[in-house]
Design an enzyme around this catalytic site. Structure first.
Site, PDB file in Angstrom:
ATOM      1  N   TYR A  78       2.207  -2.199  -6.421  1.00 35.89           N
ATOM      2  CA  TYR A  78       2.680  -3.134  -5.651  1.00 35.89           C
ATOM      3  C   TYR A  78       3.896  -3.448  -6.014  1.00 35.89           C
ATOM      4  O   TYR A  78       4.245  -4.348  -7.004  1.00 35.89           O
ATOM      5  CB  TYR A  78       1.988  -4.620  -5.396  1.00 35.89           C
ATOM      6  CG  TYR A  78       2.488  -5.633  -4.612  1.00 35.89           C
ATOM      7  CD1 TYR A  78       3.080  -5.235  -3.396  1.00 35.89           C
ATOM      8  CD2 TYR A  78       2.808  -6.736  -5.111  1.00 35.89           C
ATOM      9  CE1 TYR A  78       3.708  -6.345  -2.392  1.00 35.89           C
ATOM     10  CE2 TYR A  78       3.207  -7.866  -4.082  1.00 35.89           C
ATOM     11  CZ  TYR A  78       3.744  -7.486  -2.845  1.00 35.89           C
ATOM     12  OH  TYR A  78       4.244  -8.334  -2.154  1.00 35.89           O
ATOM     13  N   ASP A 108       1.569  -0.348  -2.105  1.00 34.55           N
ATOM     14  CA  ASP A 108       2.881  -0.723  -1.308  1.00 34.55           C
ATOM     15  C   ASP A 108       4.139  -0.791  -2.072  1.00 34.55           C
ATOM     16  O   ASP A 108       4.209  -1.472  -3.148  1.00 34.55           O
ATOM     17  CB  ASP A 108       2.488  -2.245  -0.929  1.00 34.55           C
ATOM     18  CG  ASP A 108       3.506  -2.873  -0.171  1.00 34.55           C
ATOM     19  OD1 ASP A 108       4.823  -2.343   0.060  1.00 34.55           O
ATOM     20  OD2 ASP A 108       3.394  -4.407   0.102  1.00 34.55           O
ATOM     21  N   HIS A 197      -0.349  -5.078   7.051  1.00 32.14           N
ATOM     22  CA  HIS A 197      -0.281  -3.712   6.481  1.00 32.14           C
ATOM     23  C   HIS A 197      -1.504  -2.965   7.036  1.00 32.14           C
ATOM     24  O   HIS A 197      -2.555  -3.555   7.352  1.00 32.14           O
ATOM     25  CB  HIS A 197      -0.182  -3.874   5.041  1.00 32.14           C
ATOM     26  CG  HIS A 197       0.957  -4.206   4.511  1.00 32.14           C
ATOM     27  ND1 HIS A 197       1.773  -3.496   4.010  1.00 32.14           N
ATOM     28  CD2 HIS A 197       1.206  -5.361   4.020  1.00 32.14           C
ATOM     29  CE1 HIS A 197       2.944  -4.078   3.413  1.00 32.14           C
ATOM     30  NE2 HIS A 197       2.372  -5.473   3.391  1.00 32.14           N
TER      31      HIS A 197
END
Length: 235
Positions: A78, A108, A197
């Site tokens: 992330y 991500d 998301h």
């Protein structure tokens, strides 16, 4: 196998939900219950998985998975929202992964890779984080699986309304070693009401041998910000 980002877990929460997962939970939780990454693994794979490293900031976890004599390195990450922090983080990821083979990174990244990956009022910028990520991709002989197979298509994995204007981008994706290309059967995005998301689903056949259909499906109502690896065998 399911890769998660932005879990917002702490150790107590993980202990309280372990009974809901039939397999193992490998996770990196930050000290303040923010951020968080995890990898969920089906119980039938538990003897093939080893947790190699996880940071203490809820941004990075690395496991290995062994199948048919091959060792696959799987990372859930992330990326920070702040540019300067993202540069430092991507430098770490580049150094950490430079000697790893059979590398699969999902998560991500908080960084788009091209103009096609931005929409609305959000513009793609070739800034320092983008350059660092491009270096990571080149140095590790990686490729963006979805973009390679959808060269001119546009899809966005993150969307939000800010001041009445739609912002959207594709910042969630899989980066895979090019030599593993034939193992990737397909990759696609699924929207969800659980998060801003989308899911990224990749069907990956580690043995590259025809087997019966099927993919492990997790009750994902507990999670947000999910990147998922599926396979022709339960994974």
């Amino acid at each position: 196998m399911v890769l998660l980002q932005e879990t917002f877990w702490d150790d107590a929460y993980v202990d309280s939900v372990k009974h809901l997962c039939e397999g193992d939970i490998y996770c990196s939780n930050s000290l303040h219950g923010r951020r968080g990454v995890a990898i969920l693994v089906n119980s039938c794979l538990k003897n093939k998985i080893k947790c190699v490293y996880k940071d203490s900031d809820g941004r990075f976890i690395h496991i290995t998975y062994e199948e048919d004599g091959q060792l696959f390195n799987v990372i859930s990450l992330y990326g920070p929202n702040v540019n300067a922090e993202r540069v430092i983080f991507l430098n770490f990821v580049k150094q950490y992964t430079e000697k790893l083979d059979n590398l699969i990174i999902g998560g991500d990244f908080n960084t788009s890779l091209s103009m096609l990956d931005r929409g609305g009022k959000s513009n793609h910028v070739i800034d320092e984080p983008c350059k660092k990520l491009s270096d990571l991709i080149e140095n590790n002989n990686l490729y963006d699986v979805w973009r390679t197979r959808n060269k001119s298509s546009r899809i966005f994995s993150w969307k939000r309304i800010c001041n009445g204007e739609l912002q959207q981008s594709r910042i969630d994706y899989f980066l895979v070693n090019k030599q593993l290309s034939s193992y990737v059967q397909n990759v696609y995005y699924n929207t969800t009401s659980l998060s801003d998301h989308s899911f990224v689903v990749m069907n990956f056949n580690c043995s590259n041998i025809e087997r019966g259909p099927g993919m492990w499906v997790l009750n994902n109502t507990l999670f947000s910000g999910i990147t998922e690896i599926g396979g022709s065998s339960p994974g």
